[in-house]
Design a protein around this motif. Structure first.
Motif, PDB file in Angstrom:
ATOM      1  N   GLY A   1       0.810  -1.219   0.000  1.00  0.00           N
ATOM      2  CA  GLY A   1       0.000   0.000   0.000  1.00  0.00           C
ATOM      3  C   GLY A   1       0.834   1.255   0.000  1.00  0.00           C
TER       4      GLY A   1
ATOM      5  N   GLY B   1      -0.649   6.297  -3.388  1.00  0.00           N
ATOM      6  CA  GLY B   1       0.338   6.155  -2.319  1.00  0.00           C
ATOM      7  C   GLY B   1       1.708   6.406  -2.913  1.00  0.00           C
TER       8      GLY B   1
ATOM      9  N   HIS C   1      -0.636  -1.648  -8.445  1.00  0.00           N
ATOM     10  CA  HIS C   1       0.346  -1.655  -7.362  1.00  0.00           C
ATOM     11  C   HIS C   1       1.704  -2.013  -7.959  1.00  0.00           C
ATOM     12  CE1 HIS C   1       2.148  -2.038  -3.456  1.00  0.00           C
ATOM     13  NE2 HIS C   1       1.007  -1.935  -2.830  1.00  0.00           N
TER      14      HIS C   1
ATOM     15  N   VAL D   1       1.169   3.017  -5.333  1.00  0.00           N
ATOM     16  CA  VAL D   1      -0.126   2.373  -5.549  1.00  0.00           C
ATOM     17  C   VAL D   1      -1.164   3.384  -6.035  1.00  0.00           C
ATOM     18  CG1 VAL D   1      -0.732   2.648  -3.092  1.00  0.00           C
ATOM     19  CG2 VAL D   1      -1.909   0.914  -4.446  1.00  0.00           C
TER      20      VAL D   1
ATOM     21  N   MET E   1      -8.294   0.724   0.407  1.00  0.00           N
ATOM     22  CA  MET E   1      -6.925   0.920   0.898  1.00  0.00           C
ATOM     23  C   MET E   1      -6.702   0.248   2.253  1.00  0.00           C
ATOM     24  SD  MET E   1      -4.701   2.052  -1.048  1.00  0.00           S
ATOM     25  CE  MET E   1      -3.442   2.083   0.242  1.00  0.00           C
TER      26      MET E   1
ATOM     27  N   LEU F   1      -6.460  -3.431   1.493  1.00  0.00           N
ATOM     28  CA  LEU F   1      -5.261  -3.720   0.715  1.00  0.00           C
ATOM     29  C   LEU F   1      -4.019  -3.736   1.623  1.00  0.00           C
ATOM     30  CD1 LEU F   1      -4.563  -2.377  -2.810  1.00  0.00           C
ATOM     31  CD2 LEU F   1      -2.760  -2.281  -1.125  1.00  0.00           C
ATOM     32  N   LYS F   2      -3.947  -2.764   2.525  1.00  0.00           N
ATOM     33  CA  LYS F   2      -2.769  -2.664   3.399  1.00  0.00           C
ATOM     34  C   LYS F   2      -2.655  -3.832   4.363  1.00  0.00           C
ATOM     35  CE  LYS F   2      -0.580   1.023   4.642  1.00  0.00           C
ATOM     36  NZ  LYS F   2       0.313   1.691   3.718  1.00  0.00           N
TER      37      LYS F   2
ATOM     38  N   ASP G   1      -2.784  -0.255  11.138  1.00  0.00           N
ATOM     39  CA  ASP G   1      -3.446  -0.750   9.924  1.00  0.00           C
ATOM     40  C   ASP G   1      -4.520  -1.774  10.272  1.00  0.00           C
ATOM     41  OD1 ASP G   1      -1.992   0.858   8.239  1.00  0.00           O
ATOM     42  OD2 ASP G   1      -0.441  -0.634   7.885  1.00  0.00           O
TER      43      ASP G   1
END
Lengths: 88, 154
Positions: free
Chosen positions: A88, B36, B83, B95, B115, B118-119, B144
């Motif tokens: 990310g 990002g 990504h 990203v 997001m 995804l993280k 996160d």
């Protein structure tokens, strides 16, 4: 030489790959659980991989889906071990 | 409904991604982008470069699942996730998440949701090369995981 279909394909990623000095291998093993596969890998490495493979936060994926320790693994499956993700 | 997921070494052109997203449907009324980028500092150290590794196949599958959840939840009309992997330098893009919906509120939410997931779920790992020549793997952040909890009550 094991052919795919009779063995489990094991993959390691990121920090774990470096700790083990291996990106993966094919292991001849009958149907077993993820926990048993881990023990078989430790045996395969003659104990050298024990500390890295018994880390608390290690994640396992069977056939590219996250799996818990008691998940069944069959010959022909792809099993990956890796640390928590950081994209990310 | 159109989803596009790409994992690639090459940089991406936001204008191009934006135009092709919008071309998907004339029902789109809002588009939100998140990009990002790489910072030159992290955890108190100067970072010279970063290497991103991923799990080919599983990564794409994870992101597609996240997009499907976002579609059901926020009524996505179209979405693109790009990504990058390989070596990335400070100020470069890492990203892209672009989402299209009928109205802005759901677009902002969908982008934020994607997001956060995804993280914490997509199989990418970052390794930093520091200014002193040493390198280290980035540890997953507790924040996160906490961010995900926001989405547990619809």
């Amino acid at each position: 030489m094991a052919s795919r279909g009779q063995s489990v394909k094991v993959l390691f990623f990121a920090k774990l790959r470096e700790q083990l000095g291996s990106s993966g291998l094919e292991l001849d093993i009958p149907a077993c659980t993820v926990a048993e596969l881990k023990q078989a890998l430790i045996t395969h490495s003659q104990g050298a991989w024990r500390e890295a493979l018994e880390q608390d936060n290690l994640i396992c994926a069977v056939n590219q889906g996250v799996a818990h320790d008691q998940r069944q693994v069959e010959p022909g499956d792809e099993v990956a071990f890796f640390p928590p993700v950081t994209g990310g | 409904m159109s989803f596009e997921v790409r994992v690639q070494e090459a940089d991406f052109d936001v204008g191009e991604l934006s135009r092709s997203l919008l071309a998907n449907s004339d029902h789109i009324g809002a588009m939100v982008h998140f990009i990002g980028t790489m910072r030159s500092t992290n955890e108190g150290s100067d970072v010279r470069a970063m290497t991103l590794e991923h799990y080919p196949g599983m990564t794409e599958r994870c992101i597609e699942e996240i997009l499907e959840q976002a579609r059901q939840r926020f009524g996505l009309i179209a979405a693109t996730v790009v990504h990058r992997v390989g070596e990335i330098l400070p100020q470069q893009q890492i990203v892209f998440v672009g989402v299209c919906t009928s109205h802005r509120h759901s677009a902002f939410q969908a982008c934020d949701f994607i997001m956060d997931y995804l993280k914490s779920q997509a199989t990418f790992w970052k390794k930093e090369l520091l200014a002193d020549g040493s390198s280290r793997w980035v540890d997953a952040r507790h924040s996160d995981a906490e961010a995900l909890e926001r989405w547990s009550t619809p």
